[in-house]
Motif scaffolding. Sequence first.
Motif, PDB file in Angstrom:
ATOM      1  N   GLY A 160     -14.621  58.573  42.997  1.00  9.91           N
ATOM      2  CA  GLY A 160     -13.890  59.236  44.057  1.00  9.91           C
ATOM      3  C   GLY A 160     -13.969  60.743  43.954  1.00  9.91           C
ATOM      4  O   GLY A 160     -14.680  61.291  43.108  1.00  9.91           O
ATOM      5  N   THR A 174     -10.450  57.531  46.108  1.00  6.58           N
ATOM      6  CA  THR A 174     -11.651  56.800  45.720  1.00  6.58           C
ATOM      7  C   THR A 174     -12.456  56.362  46.938  1.00  6.58           C
ATOM      8  O   THR A 174     -11.947  56.284  48.055  1.00  6.58           O
ATOM      9  N   ASP A 175     -13.712  56.036  46.682  1.00  6.20           N
ATOM     10  CA  ASP A 175     -14.588  55.568  47.755  1.00  6.20           C
ATOM     11  C   ASP A 175     -14.107  54.244  48.324  1.00  6.20           C
ATOM     12  O   ASP A 175     -14.466  53.879  49.449  1.00  6.20           O
ATOM     13  N   ASP A 176     -13.280  53.515  47.544  1.00  5.61           N
ATOM     14  CA  ASP A 176     -12.714  52.251  48.015  1.00  5.61           C
ATOM     15  C   ASP A 176     -11.442  52.452  48.830  1.00  5.61           C
ATOM     16  O   ASP A 176     -10.852  51.482  49.305  1.00  5.61           O
ATOM     17  N   ARG A 196     -16.787  65.006  42.357  1.00  6.15           N
ATOM     18  CA  ARG A 196     -16.908  63.543  42.392  1.00  6.15           C
ATOM     19  C   ARG A 196     -16.851  63.043  40.959  1.00  6.15           C
ATOM     20  O   ARG A 196     -17.626  63.469  40.110  1.00  6.15           O
TER      21      ARG A 196
END
Length: 285
Positions: A160, A174-176, A196
């Motif tokens: 993230g 986060t990317d999620d 990142r």
Amino acid sequence: MATQLYAGEITKLKVARKQEYGYFLTNGNEDVLLHKNEAVEQHDEGNEVEVFLYHDHEGRLSATETMPVVTLDSFSILKVVGVQPRLGVFVDIGIQKDMLLSKDDLPTERTRWPDVGDELYCGLKLDKKNRLFADLSNFEEIKELSTEASEDLKNKETEGVVYRFSDEGASVFTDDGYLAFLHNDEMKQNVRLGERVQVRVTFVREDGRINVSTRPLVKEARLEDADKLYQYMVDRGGKMPFTDKSDPEAIKREFNISKAAFKRAMGKLLKEKKVEQKDGYTFVL
């Protein structure tokens, strides 16, 4: 009645007159230049053109037919393309002119500023003089994009972007889509705004947010720290003035690990008979 034009607007204006270098657009009260480099097609006088308004490098209100990826009412993740210590950092908003995120909106500690290539969640804002700037997204805006984490995420790895700091640590999105908190004690090394980071989930909270760490699990950390200590000694003639009895602050300052982690790593090296300790020093065997 025609209203005043402001930077940051997306509006439709009429072509008042054509020039060799572009078009003068008007709302009936005020004219702005659409330079030929900012036009996506040719226009005739009287045509209506949809444009985005911004200030050029000389501070003049100007127009472009290229639409930015963010507006005064929206935000997105933007790439840092320049750093000016006296001013702040510049982000790419999708038009020819990069937008300044003022140093007043950046962390006080210079080491926490973003580097070129880092990513920031930003929108746009006008200051009191109606100058257009990039605007860091706040927690509530990020929260709107988030999703709740489930218990089975513990010890899983994710990635993230750091989007804000507090005295206790850094917030990561986060990317999620999870809201994550990285405590200062869980940082393998200091992180930057917009950096990142690869993180490991250490705890899933009742509200669906997660606590994370950039440090490896204890077993993996012991191996990594042992290798680091051994190489440290090799590079310094096979010895170092640190042992299990050394001051915790001195260990933290030199190796950026806790005394407990130092003792675990040293225990591994002693058990493997790679080192010995004597008279306040550790020696390579």
